[in-house]
Design a protein around this motif. Structure first.
Motif, PDB file in Angstrom:
ATOM      1  N   LEU A 295       3.637   5.372 -13.209  1.00 20.71           N
ATOM      2  CA  LEU A 295       2.577   5.135 -13.858  1.00 20.71           C
ATOM      3  C   LEU A 295       2.075   3.613 -13.960  1.00 20.71           C
ATOM      4  O   LEU A 295       1.115   3.163 -13.637  1.00 20.71           O
ATOM      5  N   ALA A 296       3.197   3.146 -14.612  1.00 20.51           N
ATOM      6  CA  ALA A 296       2.842   1.566 -14.913  1.00 20.51           C
ATOM      7  C   ALA A 296       2.671   0.714 -13.712  1.00 20.51           C
ATOM      8  O   ALA A 296       1.939  -0.049 -13.167  1.00 20.51           O
ATOM      9  N   LYS A 297       3.387   1.216 -12.366  1.00 16.93           N
ATOM     10  CA  LYS A 297       3.502   0.626 -11.276  1.00 16.93           C
ATOM     11  C   LYS A 297       2.015   0.982 -10.796  1.00 16.93           C
ATOM     12  O   LYS A 297       1.471  -0.005 -10.009  1.00 16.93           O
ATOM     13  N   ALA A 298       1.588   2.149 -10.589  1.00 17.55           N
ATOM     14  CA  ALA A 298       0.212   2.652 -10.115  1.00 17.55           C
ATOM     15  C   ALA A 298      -0.853   1.869 -10.763  1.00 17.55           C
ATOM     16  O   ALA A 298      -1.747   1.417 -10.365  1.00 17.55           O
ATOM     17  N   ALA A 299      -0.566   1.745 -12.157  1.00 15.42           N
ATOM     18  CA  ALA A 299      -1.635   1.244 -13.134  1.00 15.42           C
ATOM     19  C   ALA A 299      -1.825  -0.470 -12.308  1.00 15.42           C
ATOM     20  O   ALA A 299      -2.889  -0.859 -12.394  1.00 15.42           O
ATOM     21  N   SER A 300      -0.774  -1.014 -12.343  1.00  7.51           N
ATOM     22  CA  SER A 300      -0.961  -2.553 -11.812  1.00  7.51           C
ATOM     23  C   SER A 300      -1.611  -2.541 -10.691  1.00  7.51           C
ATOM     24  O   SER A 300      -2.443  -3.885 -10.353  1.00  7.51           O
ATOM     25  N   ALA A 301      -1.850  -1.778  -9.852  1.00  4.02           N
ATOM     26  CA  ALA A 301      -2.588  -1.873  -8.455  1.00  4.02           C
ATOM     27  C   ALA A 301      -3.805  -1.056  -8.387  1.00  4.02           C
ATOM     28  O   ALA A 301      -4.690  -1.367  -7.622  1.00  4.02           O
ATOM     29  N   SER A 302      -4.051  -0.542  -9.631  1.00  2.00           N
ATOM     30  CA  SER A 302      -5.483  -0.045  -9.811  1.00  2.00           C
ATOM     31  C   SER A 302      -6.576  -0.505  -9.891  1.00  2.00           C
ATOM     32  O   SER A 302      -7.545  -0.380  -9.834  1.00  2.00           O
ATOM     33  N   ALA A 303      -6.329  -1.871 -10.354  1.00  3.01           N
ATOM     34  CA  ALA A 303      -7.288  -2.811 -10.914  1.00  3.01           C
ATOM     35  C   ALA A 303      -8.257  -3.055  -9.696  1.00  3.01           C
ATOM     36  O   ALA A 303      -7.818  -3.321  -8.338  1.00  3.01           O
ATOM     37  N   GLY A 304      -9.547  -3.158 -10.075  1.00  2.69           N
ATOM     38  CA  GLY A 304     -10.479  -3.586  -9.006  1.00  2.69           C
ATOM     39  C   GLY A 304     -11.205  -2.166  -8.295  1.00  2.69           C
ATOM     40  O   GLY A 304     -11.975  -2.126  -7.695  1.00  2.69           O
ATOM     41  N   ASN A 305     -10.523  -1.025  -8.698  1.00  3.86           N
ATOM     42  CA  ASN A 305     -10.890   0.198  -8.207  1.00  3.86           C
ATOM     43  C   ASN A 305     -11.335   1.219  -9.338  1.00  3.86           C
ATOM     44  O   ASN A 305     -10.416   1.769  -9.879  1.00  3.86           O
ATOM     45  N   PRO A 306     -12.551   1.392  -9.757  1.00  2.00           N
ATOM     46  CA  PRO A 306     -12.894   2.036 -10.691  1.00  2.00           C
ATOM     47  C   PRO A 306     -12.366   3.314 -10.771  1.00  2.00           C
ATOM     48  O   PRO A 306     -12.156   3.953 -11.838  1.00  2.00           O
TER      49      PRO A 306
ATOM     50  N   ARG B 289       4.102  14.095  -8.816  1.00  2.00           N
ATOM     51  CA  ARG B 289       5.263  15.048  -8.647  1.00  2.00           C
ATOM     52  C   ARG B 289       6.133  15.184 -10.007  1.00  2.00           C
ATOM     53  O   ARG B 289       6.525  16.483 -10.399  1.00  2.00           O
ATOM     54  N   SER B 290       6.650  14.050 -10.726  1.00  2.61           N
ATOM     55  CA  SER B 290       7.276  14.205 -11.828  1.00  2.61           C
ATOM     56  C   SER B 290       6.500  14.827 -12.716  1.00  2.61           C
ATOM     57  O   SER B 290       7.082  15.676 -13.580  1.00  2.61           O
TER      58      SER B 290
ATOM     59  N   ALA C 248      10.456  10.187 -17.718  1.00  2.00           N
ATOM     60  CA  ALA C 248      10.704   8.573 -17.727  1.00  2.00           C
ATOM     61  C   ALA C 248       9.945   7.955 -16.345  1.00  2.00           C
ATOM     62  O   ALA C 248       9.612   7.291 -16.328  1.00  2.00           O
ATOM     63  N   ARG C 249      10.448   9.009 -15.181  1.00  2.00           N
ATOM     64  CA  ARG C 249       9.941   8.429 -14.068  1.00  2.00           C
ATOM     65  C   ARG C 249       8.492   8.550 -13.832  1.00  2.00           C
ATOM     66  O   ARG C 249       7.792   7.649 -13.195  1.00  2.00           O
ATOM     67  N   ALA C 250       7.881   9.420 -14.464  1.00  2.00           N
ATOM     68  CA  ALA C 250       6.525   9.512 -14.494  1.00  2.00           C
ATOM     69  C   ALA C 250       5.838   8.392 -15.280  1.00  2.00           C
ATOM     70  O   ALA C 250       4.993   7.460 -14.593  1.00  2.00           O
ATOM     71  N   GLY C 251       6.512   7.765 -16.281  1.00  2.00           N
ATOM     72  CA  GLY C 251       5.949   6.697 -17.115  1.00  2.00           C
ATOM     73  C   GLY C 251       6.246   5.369 -16.199  1.00  2.00           C
ATOM     74  O   GLY C 251       5.169   4.522 -16.083  1.00  2.00           O
ATOM     75  N   ALA C 252       7.211   5.232 -15.611  1.00  2.00           N
ATOM     76  CA  ALA C 252       7.422   4.101 -14.840  1.00  2.00           C
ATOM     77  C   ALA C 252       6.641   3.867 -13.459  1.00  2.00           C
ATOM     78  O   ALA C 252       6.093   3.004 -13.258  1.00  2.00           O
TER      79      ALA C 252
ATOM     80  N   ARG D 271       0.923  -1.252  -0.135  1.00  2.28           N
ATOM     81  CA  ARG D 271       0.090   0.272  -0.057  1.00  2.28           C
ATOM     82  C   ARG D 271       0.816   1.319   0.082  1.00  2.28           C
ATOM     83  O   ARG D 271       0.459   1.994  -0.597  1.00  2.28           O
ATOM     84  N   GLU D 272       1.773   1.337   0.810  1.00  2.00           N
ATOM     85  CA  GLU D 272       2.825   2.645   1.001  1.00  2.00           C
ATOM     86  C   GLU D 272       3.323   2.781  -0.402  1.00  2.00           C
ATOM     87  O   GLU D 272       3.436   3.812  -0.773  1.00  2.00           O
ATOM     88  N   PRO D 273       4.098   1.539  -0.679  1.00  2.00           N
ATOM     89  CA  PRO D 273       4.836   1.631  -1.911  1.00  2.00           C
ATOM     90  C   PRO D 273       4.068   2.516  -3.192  1.00  2.00           C
ATOM     91  O   PRO D 273       4.620   3.143  -3.958  1.00  2.00           O
ATOM     92  N   LEU D 274       2.814   1.999  -3.158  1.00  2.00           N
ATOM     93  CA  LEU D 274       1.848   2.292  -4.157  1.00  2.00           C
ATOM     94  C   LEU D 274       1.568   3.797  -4.374  1.00  2.00           C
ATOM     95  O   LEU D 274       1.377   4.408  -4.971  1.00  2.00           O
ATOM     96  N   THR D 275       1.151   4.164  -3.003  1.00  2.00           N
ATOM     97  CA  THR D 275       1.070   5.701  -2.645  1.00  2.00           C
ATOM     98  C   THR D 275       2.353   6.456  -2.996  1.00  2.00           C
ATOM     99  O   THR D 275       2.172   7.450  -3.676  1.00  2.00           O
ATOM    100  N   ALA D 276       3.285   5.936  -2.797  1.00  2.00           N
ATOM    101  CA  ALA D 276       4.283   6.522  -3.291  1.00  2.00           C
ATOM    102  C   ALA D 276       4.596   6.814  -4.832  1.00  2.00           C
ATOM    103  O   ALA D 276       5.013   7.706  -5.220  1.00  2.00           O
ATOM    104  N   ALA D 277       4.255   5.481  -5.448  1.00  2.00           N
ATOM    105  CA  ALA D 277       4.210   5.699  -6.848  1.00  2.00           C
ATOM    106  C   ALA D 277       3.222   6.636  -7.484  1.00  2.00           C
ATOM    107  O   ALA D 277       3.706   7.220  -8.347  1.00  2.00           O
ATOM    108  N   ALA D 278       2.218   6.798  -6.697  1.00  2.00           N
ATOM    109  CA  ALA D 278       1.063   7.818  -7.382  1.00  2.00           C
ATOM    110  C   ALA D 278       1.823   9.088  -7.186  1.00  2.00           C
ATOM    111  O   ALA D 278       1.669  10.111  -7.913  1.00  2.00           O
ATOM    112  N   GLN D 279       2.348   9.565  -5.943  1.00  2.00           N
ATOM    113  CA  GLN D 279       3.016  10.424  -5.573  1.00  2.00           C
ATOM    114  C   GLN D 279       4.129  10.755  -6.546  1.00  2.00           C
ATOM    115  O   GLN D 279       4.185  11.950  -7.111  1.00  2.00           O
ATOM    116  N   GLU D 280       4.874   9.933  -7.086  1.00  2.00           N
ATOM    117  CA  GLU D 280       5.795  10.064  -8.064  1.00  2.00           C
ATOM    118  C   GLU D 280       5.412  10.390  -9.478  1.00  2.00           C
ATOM    119  O   GLU D 280       6.061  11.424  -9.860  1.00  2.00           O
ATOM    120  N   VAL D 281       4.059   9.846  -9.621  1.00  2.00           N
ATOM    121  CA  VAL D 281       3.592  10.344 -10.900  1.00  2.00           C
ATOM    122  C   VAL D 281       3.311  11.882 -10.878  1.00  2.00           C
ATOM    123  O   VAL D 281       3.558  12.629 -11.795  1.00  2.00           O
TER     124      VAL D 281
END
Lengths: 320, 470
Positions: B143-154, B105-106, B137-141, B93-103
């Motif tokens: 985003l891919a991480k955040a996308a993998s975790a977004s499944a199931g949350n419309p 921020r970058s 590049a960071r935003a793209g990477a 959960r926290e790494p995913l929050t950090a990924a969304a934050q990175e999207v």
């Protein structure tokens, strides 16, 4: 024996049921259509705020007689004491007032006029004697009325309506509204643009004339003229309609476009001065006398305006 | 002894199979009818058993054993899940929050940097260009991480969808702007303004929503992990009460004060209740502290950092904007207001200072407040220069990367301070939450063992009494 037949029948039925169509394959990420982005502030509603045309008839060409004296206490004298002239200019219209992307410096025909005015006030040209203030089309009257600038030199057409609010110098350029289209479109005049989207900047004389054209095109209004070129390049409008001077700058940037059609109107460019600064109007007119005589043709050729506008000569000033 | 257990064994599991009316067939041909009559037969059987003392004791023993089994199972499940939730906080959960934050921020940084690359084409432009490329590049990477975790949350899926679709469009516009500028066409600035408009009107709001969704999910799971495990607690207390009541009852009937089996069972349950109460309390405190001092402060500082980035983008766009820069300047003022309030002490930075008081991040927040103040001052000078018509000087002061005086230097310091503060808060979250998880490591199996002891104790203890009726 009978039982075996029954069993085989059941087996076949199961297999057949498994072979039937299971519906269509799922599109995992459906994307219907794509909306291309537009420059900020683009108005596609087709509505145009038309300024009241109840201004009294006048002769916009007529200005005050030139006078190059700078008596103490005059507007020019105050500018000289301040150390710099403040000029409201455009920084996005190619060939007229634009920032050279390589150097960051402001350049263009209008900028040349400002430099001449500064030259005459300060006796010699020095870049430090000018403070350029980049303004919108819609800000031209406001910055003059508030006194934020000494002059506005920004493809500024003299009209009777504008003369109610600001003072103008004599005319230093005669432009005409025409149409810019892509070369491949085959469009030759504004009539062929009827019902199509045509771009014009807000608060300009061009946008009003667009509303009067028959058959009526669908106007798209932007904040800046360059935004119209963006929309044309992105294929979101069929044409851009404004002064041929501005359109000339656009064809310079995009060789795939052409300026076409008859002249829809006459646009007379003058230097805007705060209403009441009559001494400044006369002084600028004296500068322009000299500019028209000695520099005009050189600057005209320098900016390559003859390529679109043909060989023009400086306009004849009229004074009252 | 063993034989006794076997004899009574079936009676413990199936009290209904005890004494039944003679002649009533069990199972047999009318098996279905027997099944239908089973409940009523069971009730009848129980009532008959309860009428006699040995029968009643057998029932009590069975009830206690069942309750102990239930407590052990429920506690194992509830506490195990609780630990899994806490571990999930740290691992997912926290790494995913950090990924969304990175999207978020970058992308904000890309918006702020892209304008700068057009404002100067020299060596500084190359440095800015590198920074922009890194942001994208960071935003793209991320985003891919955040996308993998977004499944199931419309709601999250919708935001990821917008981001995935618009990011390539944005980069395309920036490249068009760059190419035009390279060729000397002023229209490049118009393309950049369009790109920025797309970024601000569609991309950044989606990134913001995604980040907020993730922050909310993190907070929800933290609340879950810090909640009271009611079911386990109530069942364990009920078992404890039942054991005590049984002992009181036996004492009255048999005049024996202690029953070793039941005492062992009571002590085991008491120990389990005490252990879990202490462990769960410590764990909840740790998780809550990881939330209030860790992830919540991270959130405040992330918001401050993004407000600063947006203000920076507004600052550069004011200079680039062709005439209508006043709108960007107004947005700059709004962003700065969010960042540090009207007096430079409030806003997100003020909130972060109050929240991190006494924590390791406090120094970084103080430094950030000073940097923000310095930046505001430089910005005022930039505006004065630009408004006074000294555009080139204004750009120089706003963009120059050398020296400590420029707006770039002040902003970079602020960004670095906040980044360090965020790193500290994330570390605090990680430490507290991991420790919280460790406290629970032995509790779940320990509780199960103690429940087993309680179960055996109550069976054996009552069997001791039953033997006296033989």
């Amino acid at each position: 024996m009978k039982r075996w037949t029954w069993l085989a029948g059941a087996l076949v039925a199961t297999l057949v049921a498994g072979c039937g169509s299971a519906g269509t394959p799922v599109d995992p990420a459906p994307v219907g259509s794509v909306q291309r982005p537009m420059p900020g502030g683009t108005d596609v509603s087709g509505k145009i705020e038309q300024g009241g045309s109840d201004a009294p008839n006048c002769n916009p060409q007529q200005s005050l007689r030139p006078d190059d004296s700078m008596p103490p206490g005059s507007t020019m004298d105050n500018i000289k004491k301040r150390g710099y002239l403040i000029a409201g200019v455009d920084q996005a219209t190619n060939l007229w007032g634009f920032r050279n992307p390589h150097t960051g410096e402001l350049e263009g025909f209008d900028i040349d006029v400002v430099k001449e005015i500064a030259h005459d006030i300060f006796g010699s040209y020095d870049p430090n004697t000018i403070r350029f203030k980049a303004i919108n089309s819609s800000e031209r009257e406001t910055v003059l009325a508030s006194g934020d600038v000494d002059v506005v030199v920004r493809t500024y057409s003299v009209t009777c309506e504008r003369l109610q609010k600001v003072a103008f110098s004599s005319v230093y350029f005669e432009a005409a509204q025409r149409v810019l289209v892509t070369e491949k479109s085959g469009i030759e005049n504004i009539a062929q643009l009827g019902g199509k989207k045509v771009c014009a900047a807000g608060s300009s004389t061009s946008v009003n004339r667009l509303a009067e054209a028959k058959p009526k095109p669908e106007p798209v209004v932007t904040n800046n003229w360059t935004d119209c070129l963006v929309l044309l390049q992105q294929g979101q409008v069929a044409g851009v309609s404004t002064d041929d001077t501005i359109l000339a700058g656009m064809t310079e940037e995009d060789p795939a476009t052409r300026v076409v059609g008859p002249q829809l109107s006459e646009e007379l460019y003058g230097v805007g001065v705060p209403k009441g600064n009559e001494d400044m109007v006369r002084f600028v007119n004296a500068t322009l006398e000299d500019f028209r005589k000695n520099m005009w043709r050189d600057r005209f050729r320098h900016w390559g305006l003859q390529r679109v506008l043909g060989d023009l000569t400086p306009p004849q000033p009229q004074y009252r | 002894m063993t034989s006794t257990v076997t004899r009574h064994g079936p009676e413990v599991q199936q009290p209904e199979s005890g004494p039944e009316p003679a002649g009533e067939p069990r199972g047999g041909r009318s098996g279905f009818a027997w099944l239908v009559r089973l409940p009523s037969a069971a009730v009848r059987g129980l009532r008959r058993s309860a009428a006699t003392t040995p029968g009643r004791l057998t029932l009590i023993s069975a009830g206690l054993a069942l309750l102990a089994l239930l407590v052990g199972t429920v506690a194992g499940a509830e506490l195990g899940e609780r630990k899994a939730t806490i571990d999930g906080l740290v691992d997912h959960r926290e790494p995913l929050t950090a990924a969304a934050q990175e999207v978020y921020r970058s992308l904000s940084d890309a918006d702020a940097t892209a304008a700068g690359t057009l404002l100067n084409a020299d060596s500084e432009g190359i440095a800015l260009r590198d920074r922009y490329d890194l942001d994208v590049a960071r935003a793209g990477a991320a985003l891919a991480k955040a996308a993998s975790a977004s499944a199931g949350n419309p709601a999250a899926v919708a935001q990821v969808d917008v981001l995935s679709r618009q990011l390539p469009v944005y980069t395309g516009l920036v490249e068009t702007a760059r190419t035009n500028s390279r060729q000397g066409n002023p229209v490049g600035a118009a393309y950049l303004a369009e790109a920025s408009q797309l970024m601000r009107s569609e991309i950044l709001p989606a990134a913001k929503n995604l980040y907020e969704i993730e922050v909310e999910r993190l907070a929800d799971e933290q609340d879950d992990a810090a909640s009271v495990p009611w079911l386990t607690g109530l069942l364990a207390l009920a078992l404890l009460a039942a054991l005590i009541v049984t002992q009181v009852h036996l004492k009255r009937r048999t005049n024996r004060v202690f029953n070793v089996g039941l005492v062992v069972a009571t002590v085991a349950v008491g120990l389990a209740v005490l252990w879990s109460a202490v462990a769960v309390t410590i764990q909840s405190v740790l998780v809550s502290s990881g939330q209030s001092s860790g992830s919540e402060q991270t959130d405040v500082m992330v918001r401050a950092r993004i407000a600063a980035l947006q203000a920076r983008a507004d600052e550069t766009l004011t200079l680039l904007a062709r005439g209508n820069g006043t709108a960007y300047e107004e947005e700059y003022q709004a962003s700065i207001q969010r960042l540090s309030g009207g007096n430079g002490q409030g806003g997100f930075l003020g909130e972060a200072r109050d929240g991190t008081e006494g924590l390791s991040a406090a120094d970084h927040v103080d430094a950030a407040i000073r940097s923000a103040g310095a930046w505001r001052e430089v910005h005022g000078q930039v505006r004065n220069l630009d408004n006074g018509g000294r555009y080139e000087d204004a750009v120089e002061l706003a963009i120059q990367t050398e020296g400590d005086e420029g707006a770039t230097a002040a902003f970079t310091r602020l960004d670095g301070d906040l980044a360090r503060g965020i790193a500290d808060s994330r570390q605090l979250f990680l430490d507290d939450t991991t420790n919280g998880s460790r406290v629970l490591t032995l509790l779940s199996p320990g509780f199960a063992v103690l429940s087993l002891v309680a179960m055996l104790g109550s069976i054996l203890g009552i069997r001791e009494r039953l033997r006296e009726y033989r």
